[in-house]
Scaffold this active site. Structure first.
Site, PDB file in Angstrom:
ATOM      1  N   THR A  27       0.557  -9.896  18.014  1.00 20.31           N
ATOM      2  CA  THR A  27      -0.594  -9.611  17.152  1.00 20.31           C
ATOM      3  C   THR A  27      -1.479 -10.851  17.043  1.00 20.31           C
ATOM      4  O   THR A  27      -2.704 -10.759  17.084  1.00 20.31           O
ATOM      5  CB  THR A  27      -0.129  -9.152  15.755  1.00 20.31           C
ATOM      6  OG1 THR A  27       0.906  -8.195  15.927  1.00 20.31           O
ATOM      7  CG2 THR A  27      -1.261  -8.531  14.980  1.00 20.31           C
ATOM      8  N   HIS A  80       8.021   3.810  11.834  1.00 21.38           N
ATOM      9  CA  HIS A  80       7.435   2.527  12.209  1.00 21.38           C
ATOM     10  C   HIS A  80       6.565   2.618  13.448  1.00 21.38           C
ATOM     11  O   HIS A  80       5.431   2.155  13.420  1.00 21.38           O
ATOM     12  CB  HIS A  80       8.431   1.377  12.271  1.00 21.38           C
ATOM     13  CG  HIS A  80       7.659   0.098  12.117  1.00 21.38           C
ATOM     14  ND1 HIS A  80       7.258  -0.366  10.893  1.00 21.38           N
ATOM     15  CD2 HIS A  80       7.079  -0.693  13.022  1.00 21.38           C
ATOM     16  CE1 HIS A  80       6.482  -1.412  11.065  1.00 21.38           C
ATOM     17  NE2 HIS A  80       6.369  -1.638  12.351  1.00 21.38           N
ATOM     18  N   SER A 117     -11.890  -4.424  20.450  1.00 24.82           N
ATOM     19  CA  SER A 117     -12.111  -5.240  21.642  1.00 24.82           C
ATOM     20  C   SER A 117     -13.453  -4.898  22.286  1.00 24.82           C
ATOM     21  O   SER A 117     -14.215  -5.787  22.662  1.00 24.82           O
ATOM     22  CB  SER A 117     -10.988  -5.015  22.655  1.00 24.82           C
ATOM     23  OG  SER A 117      -9.745  -5.279  22.064  1.00 24.82           O
ATOM     24  N   HIS A 148      -2.233  12.906  -0.663  1.00 23.17           N
ATOM     25  CA  HIS A 148      -3.143  11.841  -0.233  1.00 23.17           C
ATOM     26  C   HIS A 148      -2.569  11.128   0.990  1.00 23.17           C
ATOM     27  O   HIS A 148      -3.264  10.955   1.993  1.00 23.17           O
ATOM     28  CB  HIS A 148      -3.380  10.844  -1.376  1.00 23.17           C
ATOM     29  CG  HIS A 148      -4.012   9.555  -0.931  1.00 23.17           C
ATOM     30  ND1 HIS A 148      -5.336   9.460  -0.545  1.00 23.17           N
ATOM     31  CD2 HIS A 148      -3.497   8.314  -0.782  1.00 23.17           C
ATOM     32  CE1 HIS A 148      -5.604   8.212  -0.199  1.00 23.17           C
ATOM     33  NE2 HIS A 148      -4.505   7.488  -0.324  1.00 23.17           N
ATOM     34  N   ASP A 173     -13.352  15.794  32.843  1.00 25.00           N
ATOM     35  CA  ASP A 173     -12.874  16.365  31.572  1.00 25.00           C
ATOM     36  C   ASP A 173     -11.440  15.902  31.382  1.00 25.00           C
ATOM     37  O   ASP A 173     -10.904  15.150  32.203  1.00 25.00           O
ATOM     38  CB  ASP A 173     -12.934  17.906  31.606  1.00 25.00           C
ATOM     39  CG  ASP A 173     -13.032  18.495  30.190  1.00 25.00           C
ATOM     40  OD1 ASP A 173     -12.244  18.053  29.326  1.00 25.00           O
ATOM     41  OD2 ASP A 173     -13.892  19.357  29.950  1.00 25.00           O
ATOM     42  N   LYS A 190      -3.686 -11.202  19.979  1.00 28.34           N
ATOM     43  CA  LYS A 190      -4.869 -10.337  19.938  1.00 28.34           C
ATOM     44  C   LYS A 190      -5.955 -10.944  19.041  1.00 28.34           C
ATOM     45  O   LYS A 190      -7.120 -10.994  19.434  1.00 28.34           O
ATOM     46  CB  LYS A 190      -4.494  -8.935  19.428  1.00 28.34           C
ATOM     47  CG  LYS A 190      -3.493  -8.240  20.315  1.00 28.34           C
ATOM     48  CD  LYS A 190      -3.430  -6.757  20.069  1.00 28.34           C
ATOM     49  CE  LYS A 190      -4.648  -6.048  20.591  1.00 28.34           C
ATOM     50  NZ  LYS A 190      -4.732  -5.995  22.043  1.00 28.34           N
ATOM     51  N   SER A 246       0.695  19.595  17.741  1.00 26.01           N
ATOM     52  CA  SER A 246      -0.675  19.237  18.107  1.00 26.01           C
ATOM     53  C   SER A 246      -0.732  17.829  18.685  1.00 26.01           C
ATOM     54  O   SER A 246      -1.355  17.584  19.720  1.00 26.01           O
ATOM     55  CB  SER A 246      -1.570  19.364  16.877  1.00 26.01           C
ATOM     56  OG  SER A 246      -2.774  18.677  17.077  1.00 26.01           O
ATOM     57  N   SER A 247      -0.058  16.877  18.013  1.00 26.49           N
ATOM     58  CA  SER A 247      -0.070  15.494  18.496  1.00 26.49           C
ATOM     59  C   SER A 247       0.580  15.371  19.868  1.00 26.49           C
ATOM     60  O   SER A 247       0.090  14.641  20.729  1.00 26.49           O
ATOM     61  CB  SER A 247       0.692  14.580  17.540  1.00 26.49           C
ATOM     62  OG  SER A 247      -0.018  14.427  16.368  1.00 26.49           O
ATOM     63  N   TRP A 297       4.794  10.598   0.779  1.00 22.96           N
ATOM     64  CA  TRP A 297       4.567  10.974   2.176  1.00 22.96           C
ATOM     65  C   TRP A 297       5.802  10.682   3.024  1.00 22.96           C
ATOM     66  O   TRP A 297       5.941  11.227   4.118  1.00 22.96           O
ATOM     67  CB  TRP A 297       3.337  10.261   2.751  1.00 22.96           C
ATOM     68  CG  TRP A 297       3.607   8.927   3.368  1.00 22.96           C
ATOM     69  CD1 TRP A 297       3.691   7.743   2.703  1.00 22.96           C
ATOM     70  CD2 TRP A 297       3.829   8.633   4.754  1.00 22.96           C
ATOM     71  NE1 TRP A 297       3.958   6.731   3.595  1.00 22.96           N
ATOM     72  CE2 TRP A 297       4.042   7.241   4.856  1.00 22.96           C
ATOM     73  CE3 TRP A 297       3.869   9.396   5.925  1.00 22.96           C
ATOM     74  CZ2 TRP A 297       4.302   6.609   6.072  1.00 22.96           C
ATOM     75  CZ3 TRP A 297       4.127   8.756   7.127  1.00 22.96           C
ATOM     76  CH2 TRP A 297       4.333   7.380   7.191  1.00 22.96           C
ATOM     77  N   HIS A 314      13.339  -2.511   8.422  1.00 19.77           N
ATOM     78  CA  HIS A 314      12.698  -3.399   7.443  1.00 19.77           C
ATOM     79  C   HIS A 314      12.042  -2.605   6.311  1.00 19.77           C
ATOM     80  O   HIS A 314      11.619  -3.193   5.321  1.00 19.77           O
ATOM     81  CB  HIS A 314      11.710  -4.380   8.107  1.00 19.77           C
ATOM     82  CG  HIS A 314      10.480  -3.757   8.667  1.00 19.77           C
ATOM     83  ND1 HIS A 314       9.843  -4.243   9.774  1.00 19.77           N
ATOM     84  CD2 HIS A 314       9.753  -2.694   8.285  1.00 19.77           C
ATOM     85  CE1 HIS A 314       8.788  -3.507  10.041  1.00 19.77           C
ATOM     86  NE2 HIS A 314       8.712  -2.565   9.146  1.00 19.77           N
ATOM     87  N   HIS A 315      11.963  -1.280   6.482  1.00 18.44           N
ATOM     88  CA  HIS A 315      11.468  -0.447   5.379  1.00 18.44           C
ATOM     89  C   HIS A 315      12.570  -0.158   4.378  1.00 18.44           C
ATOM     90  O   HIS A 315      12.323   0.449   3.348  1.00 18.44           O
ATOM     91  CB  HIS A 315      10.935   0.881   5.917  1.00 18.44           C
ATOM     92  CG  HIS A 315       9.737   0.722   6.792  1.00 18.44           C
ATOM     93  ND1 HIS A 315       8.461   0.730   6.300  1.00 18.44           N
ATOM     94  CD2 HIS A 315       9.622   0.510   8.119  1.00 18.44           C
ATOM     95  CE1 HIS A 315       7.608   0.551   7.291  1.00 18.44           C
ATOM     96  NE2 HIS A 315       8.282   0.417   8.410  1.00 18.44           N
ATOM     97  N   TYR A 340       2.100   2.033  14.092  1.00 19.42           N
ATOM     98  CA  TYR A 340       1.385   1.405  15.215  1.00 19.42           C
ATOM     99  C   TYR A 340       0.522   2.407  15.951  1.00 19.42           C
ATOM    100  O   TYR A 340      -0.500   2.050  16.540  1.00 19.42           O
ATOM    101  CB  TYR A 340       2.364   0.697  16.148  1.00 19.42           C
ATOM    102  CG  TYR A 340       2.978  -0.513  15.482  1.00 19.42           C
ATOM    103  CD1 TYR A 340       2.288  -1.162  14.469  1.00 19.42           C
ATOM    104  CD2 TYR A 340       4.222  -0.997  15.818  1.00 19.42           C
ATOM    105  CE1 TYR A 340       2.823  -2.241  13.817  1.00 19.42           C
ATOM    106  CE2 TYR A 340       4.770  -2.091  15.172  1.00 19.42           C
ATOM    107  CZ  TYR A 340       4.068  -2.705  14.170  1.00 19.42           C
ATOM    108  OH  TYR A 340       4.592  -3.780  13.522  1.00 19.42           O
ATOM    109  N   ARG A 359       5.281   0.975  -7.525  1.00 17.60           N
ATOM    110  CA  ARG A 359       4.350   1.940  -6.941  1.00 17.60           C
ATOM    111  C   ARG A 359       4.773   3.356  -7.338  1.00 17.60           C
ATOM    112  O   ARG A 359       5.841   3.557  -7.901  1.00 17.60           O
ATOM    113  CB  ARG A 359       4.315   1.788  -5.421  1.00 17.60           C
ATOM    114  CG  ARG A 359       5.638   2.078  -4.744  1.00 17.60           C
ATOM    115  CD  ARG A 359       5.632   1.716  -3.274  1.00 17.60           C
ATOM    116  NE  ARG A 359       4.943   2.713  -2.480  1.00 17.60           N
ATOM    117  CZ  ARG A 359       5.234   2.978  -1.195  1.00 17.60           C
ATOM    118  NH1 ARG A 359       6.191   2.319  -0.578  1.00 17.60           N
ATOM    119  NH2 ARG A 359       4.562   3.885  -0.520  1.00 17.60           N
ATOM    120  N   GLU A 381       5.009   5.128  14.215  1.00 20.99           N
ATOM    121  CA  GLU A 381       3.863   5.877  13.697  1.00 20.99           C
ATOM    122  C   GLU A 381       2.789   4.944  13.129  1.00 20.99           C
ATOM    123  O   GLU A 381       1.599   5.151  13.335  1.00 20.99           O
ATOM    124  CB  GLU A 381       4.332   6.878  12.631  1.00 20.99           C
ATOM    125  CG  GLU A 381       3.234   7.483  11.762  1.00 20.99           C
ATOM    126  CD  GLU A 381       2.336   8.449  12.507  1.00 20.99           C
ATOM    127  OE1 GLU A 381       2.730   8.919  13.584  1.00 20.99           O
ATOM    128  OE2 GLU A 381       1.235   8.721  11.987  1.00 20.99           O
TER     129      GLU A 381
END
Lengths: 528, 191
Positions: A331, A256, A271, A79, A108, A334, A172-173, A144, A305-306, A260, A453, A258
Site C-alpha cells: 500500500t 477481508h 492512478s 445502512h 463489448d 502505491k 450477480s457479483s 452487516w 485480525h477482525h 479489498y 459502536r 471483500e
C-alpha cells in the site's frame, strides 16, 4: 446470397439503441448496462445515506430521541449492507462495464446476455432486502457482519429474506466477475499485452479474481445459517456441537478480501486521474500491478485480525498482526507512486483531481488507523469502539466513494458528451471534503475515549463530538443532493466535450468520440 | 465466442463451485484444527479409548469446575465441589448436581470447555455426562459423574486447569406443545 444481404440491411437499422423502456430491460450493450449499474448504485447510495442520516440524527444528542433502539439496529444493519453490496460494489461494476471494453479495445463484454441478467437480479435482491423493513419483526437487526447466533437464534423472521437476497447479490457479483475476467483475458486488442493494460483494467482483473474466490464462501456462510435456522443443523449452535466462532472465521475469510474488493478498483481510478492531471506518465506502472497483486494475496491470510478478542492463541494473534502490517508495504508503494507522479508535474485541480488527491490523503489516514488496529494489544482496547467506525469509514467514504465520484467527474464527458459544471463540481468536492472529515475525524477521539459502536445512546462525555459528527454528516448528506443535481444537469446538456476531453489523457477510451458511440471498436484498434 | 473464452469460463465456474465446497469444508477443517492443536479449549465428546493412561502417579494439578446455564435454561446446575487437587496419571471422579425445577420433562446437553486451551488435549475422560443428552422429569434431581484423567504430558507450566460445562436446553418443544395441546383436548372431552 440475397438472404445474407437482407440480414445485413436489417442489422443496419439497429446500430443505435432500441426505443423505450424495453431498451433498458433487454439491453446487452455494455454501455447501457454500465449506466444501469451506475444509476442503481446512486439510488442505493441515497437510500443507504438516508439511513445514515437517521443514525446520526439519533446520535445528535445522548438519550433516545427519534427512533426506537430496535429500529436503530435495523437502520445500522441496512445502512451497512446497502452501502457495501448496493452502492460501492455495483458502482465499480458499472464503471467496469463502461470502461473495460473501451480500455482494452473490445466491442463489448464477453458474455452480454449474462451481463444483462447479472444487473437485473440486483434490483430484485434489494427489493427483497428493503421489503423486510415492512415485515413482522422488522428488518435484519444484527449488523452487516450478521454474526451468529444474533443472525440465527435471535434473528427476526425476516432473516430468511435477507439470506435469499445475499444469495442473489452473490450470484450477480460472480456473474459480473466471470464476465470481466473473460473479457480481459480473451478480448484485448492486438498488441495489448497484460503489462500494457491500463491500471483500472488491472485493478478489476484482480478484484474479479477475489470475487470469484470469496463470494461462494459468503454464499456458503448464509447457506449454513439457513440450515441452522430451518433445517435443524448446528453449524453455529454450541448445543448441537457447532461453534459461533466458526461463523466469524468463515465470515471474515470472505469479509477481508471483500474490503479489498471495495478498494482495489479505486486504486486503478486514482492512478488514471493523477496521471492525467499531473500531465506525466504514471510513476511505477509495473510496481502498481505487483502491489495490487500482493495486497490481494495477503488479503486471504489476515482475516482473524477482525476477531483478536474472541480468544485466539498467542501464535495466531502474532501471525495475524504481522501479516496485517505487511499489507502496509505494497500500500505504501502505491501511495509513494501517486505522490511521485504528482512531483514536478504540471498539475491542474479540476474536480476529478481534487477528489483523487483527497482520496490519497484521506485513504492514507484510514490506512494508518488500520495499522493502529492491527497491533493486537492495542486492538483489545479499540475493538468495537467508534475508533473502528472512524477507521473503516475513512477507507470507504473518502476512499472508495471519493474514487467513484472522481471517476464520474472524469469520465462523464465521455459518457454524455457534455462537460459537467466545473464550478458546481468544485463546490460539491469542498462540501463533501469538509463534511466527511467533520463527520468521521471526531469519531477517532470518542472511540479512543471508549464509546462503543452500534449503540443508539451513549454516555454524556461523548455528547459534544457526537453532535459535531452529526452536523458533519448532515452536511455530507446534503451535498450529495448537489451531486445528483450536477449529474442530471450534465446528462441534460452542457459544454460539448472533445474526444480527448482532458489535455494529456492517455488510453483508448479517449480516442473515440464524446459521447462514446453505441458500438465502439467493432474492429479492434492496434496497440503499439 | 472463441475457444479461449470457453476455456476461461469453464475454469471460472469450476473455481466458483470449488470455493463454495471449500466454505463447507472449512467446518470439519476447523474442528480438526481445533482438536489437533487443542485450541478453543475443545475436547472430544466421546470416551477415550486409550486404556494405558493410568501410569505411575505424577505431580499435583488443581482442577476447578465451573458451570454455566445457556440462555434461559432453568435447570439448577452446579459442581459438587468447585475445586479439587488431583494427580496426573490417575483417574478421578467428580460430580455435578443437577435439578429440573420446572413442571415439564426437559432434555439437556452439556458442552465442555477447558482453559488454558493447551491443557485440553491432555485431559481425557473415561465417562462423562456430556457424552449424551440428559433427560429429567419435572422436579427430578441427579448427581452426574465425570471420570477424568490428565496424561503425563501435561505441560509443567500448567498448575491449575478450569473445566467448564455449559448446559443447553435441547428439548424439542414442538413435540411437547403438541402433546400438551392433545391433553387439553382430552380434558375438554372429559368435561
Amino acid at each position: 446470397m440475397s438472404a445474407v444481404i437482407e440480414t445485413h440491411d436489417h442489422d443496419d437499422h439497429h446500430h443505435g439503441p432500441a426505443e423505450g423502456l424495453t431498451r433498458w430491460l433487454y439491453t446487452t450493450n455494455h454501455k447501457d448496462i454500465g449506466t444501469l449499474y451506475l444509476w442503481f448504485s446512486f439510488a442505493m447510495f441515497l437510500i443507504g445515506g438516508a439511513m445514515a442520516m437517521v443514525i446520526r440524527a439519533e446520535l445528535f444528542q445522548p438519550g433516545m430521541q427519534i427512533v426506537e433502539p430496535e429500529f436503530y439496529n435495523q437502520m445500522l444493519t441496512l445502512h451497512g449492507l446497502i452501502m457495501v453490496f448496493g452502492a460501492v460494489m455495483p458502482a465499480f461494476v458499472g464503471l467496469a462495464n463502461w470502461l473495460i471494453p473501451m480500455m482494452v479495445g473490445a466491442p463489448d463484454m464477453a458474455l452480454p446476455r449474462m451481463n444483462n441478467l447479472s444487473f437485473w437480479i440486483l434490483p430484485v435482491a434489494f427489493f427483497i432486502l428493503l421489503s423486510s423493513l415492512f415485515m413482522e419483526g422488522g428488518a435484519p437487526n444484527f449488523g452487516w457482519t450478521f454474526y451468529a447466533p444474533l443472525s440465527t437464534t435471535y434473528a427476526p423472521p425476516s432473516v430468511t429474506f435477507f439470506i435469499f437476497s445475499v444469495h442473489i447479490m452473490g450470484a450477480s457479483s460472480i456473474m459480473g466477475s466471470i464476465n470481466v475476467i473473460v473479457t480481459i483475458m480473451n478480448m484485448r486488442a492486438p498488441g495489448m499485452t497484460l503489462m500494457k493494460m491500463p491500471l483500472f483494467v488491472w485493478s478489476w482483473l484482480i478484484t474479479a479474481y477475489l470475487l470469484i474466490a470469496v463470494m461462494p464462501v459468503l454464499a456458503g456462510a448464509v447457506t449454513m445459517m439457513l440450515m441452522d435456522i430451518h433445517f435443524g443443523t448446528s453449524f453455529f449452535n454450541a448445543a448441537g456441537g457447532g461453534d459461533p466462532v466458526l461463523f466469524q472465521h468463515i465470515f471474515w475469510f470472505f469479509g477481508h478480501p471483500e474490503v479489498y474488493i471495495m478498494i482495489l478498483p479505486a486504486f486503478g481510478i486514482t492512478s488514471h486521474i493523477i496521471e492525467t492531471f499531473s500531465r506525466k506518465q504514471l510513476f511505477g506502472h509495473t510496481s502498481m500491478v505487483w502491489a495490487m497483486t500482493s495486497i490481494a494475496i495477503l488479503s486471504f491470510v489476515v482475516w482473524a485480525h477482525h476477531m483478536f478478542t474472541v480468544g485466539l492463541p498467542l501464535a495466531a494473534e502474532l501471525f495475524f498482526m504481522w501479516a496485517t502490517m505487511l499489507i502496509a508495504v505494497p500500500t505504501g508503494v502505491k501511495v509513494f507512486n501517486w505522490v511521485t507522479t504528482m512531483f514536478k508535474g504540471s498539475i491542474t485541480y479540476e474536480t476529478p483531481m481534487l477528489f483523487a488527491i483527497a482520496f490519497v490523503v484521506l485513504f492514507t489516514i484510514g490506512g494508518f488507523s488500520g495499522l493502529m488496529l492491527a497491533i493486537t494489544p492495542a486492538d483489545f482496547q479499540y475493538h468495537d469502539t467508534y475508533f473502528v467506525v472512524a477507521h473503516f469509514h475513512y477507507v470507504l467514504v473518502p476512499g472508495a466513494i471519493f474514487s467513484i465520484m472522481a471517476a464520474v467527474y472524469y469520465w462523464i464527458p465521455k459518457w454524455t458528451g457534455n462537460m459537467y459544471d466545473e464550478r458546481l463540481g468544485r463546490l460539491h468536492f469542498w462540501l463533501s471534503f469538509i463534511g466527511v472529515n467533520v463527520t468521521f475525524f471526531p469519531q477517532h477521539w470518542i472511540g479512543l475515549a471508549g464509546m462503543p459502536r452500534r449503540v443508539p445512546d451513549y454516555a454524556l462525555q461523548f455528547a459534544d463530538w457526537n453532535m459535531v459528527s452529526s452536523v458533519g454528516a448532515f452536511l455530507f448528506g446534503a451535498s450529495q443532493i448537489l451531486f445528483l443535481f450536477i449529474v442530471i444537469k450534465t446528462v441534460m446538456g452542457g459544454k460539448k466535450a472533445t474526444p480527448e476531453v482532458w489535455e494529456g489523457a492517455r488510453g483508448l477510451e479517449w480516442t473515440v468520440d464524446s459521447p462514446a458511440p453505441y458500438h465502439t471498436f467493432s474492429t479492434p484498434p492496434k496497440v503499439s | 465466442m472463441n475457444e479461449g473464452s470457453k476455456k476461461t469460463i469453464k475454469l471460472l465456474c469450476f473455481s466458483v463451485l470449488g470455493m463454495f465446497t471449500f466454505s463447507f469444508a472449512l467446518v470439519p477443517l476447523y474442528d480438526v484444527f481445533c482438536e489437533v492443536t487443542g485450541l478453543n479449549g475443545k475436547i472430544e465428546l466421546e470416551a477415550t479409548t486409550n486404556q494405558n493412561l493410568e501410569t505411575e502417579i505424577g505431580r499435583d494439578v488443581s482442577i476447578q469446575f465451573v458451570s454455566h446455564n445457556n440462555e434461559q435454561m432453568p435447570w439448577i446446575f452446579r459442581p459438587s465441589e468447585s475445586q479439587i487437587k488431583i494427580q496426573t496419571g490417575k483417574y478421578h471422579t467428580a460430580t455435578f448436581y443437577v435439578k429440573n425445577p420446572t413442571n415439564k420433562r426437559m432434555i439437556a446437553q452439556a458442552i465442555p470447555s477447558v482453559a488454558p486451551s493447551n491443557a485440553a488435549s491432555h485431559l481425557k475422560k473415561l465417562e462423562c455426562f456430556c457424552f449424551e443428552e440428559q433427560e429429567l422429569a419435572p422436579g427430578e434431581e441427579a448427581l452426574l459423574p465425570v471420570r477424568l484423567i490428565f496424561d503425563d504430558e501435561l505441560p509443567d507450566s500448567i498448575k491449575s486447569v478450569v473445566l467448564s460445562y455449559t448446559i443447553f436446553d435441547v428439548t424439542d418443544y414442538n413435540d411437547l406443545e403438541m402433546t400438551d395441546h392433545h391433553d387439553g383436548h382430552e380434558m375438554e372431552a372429559s368435561l
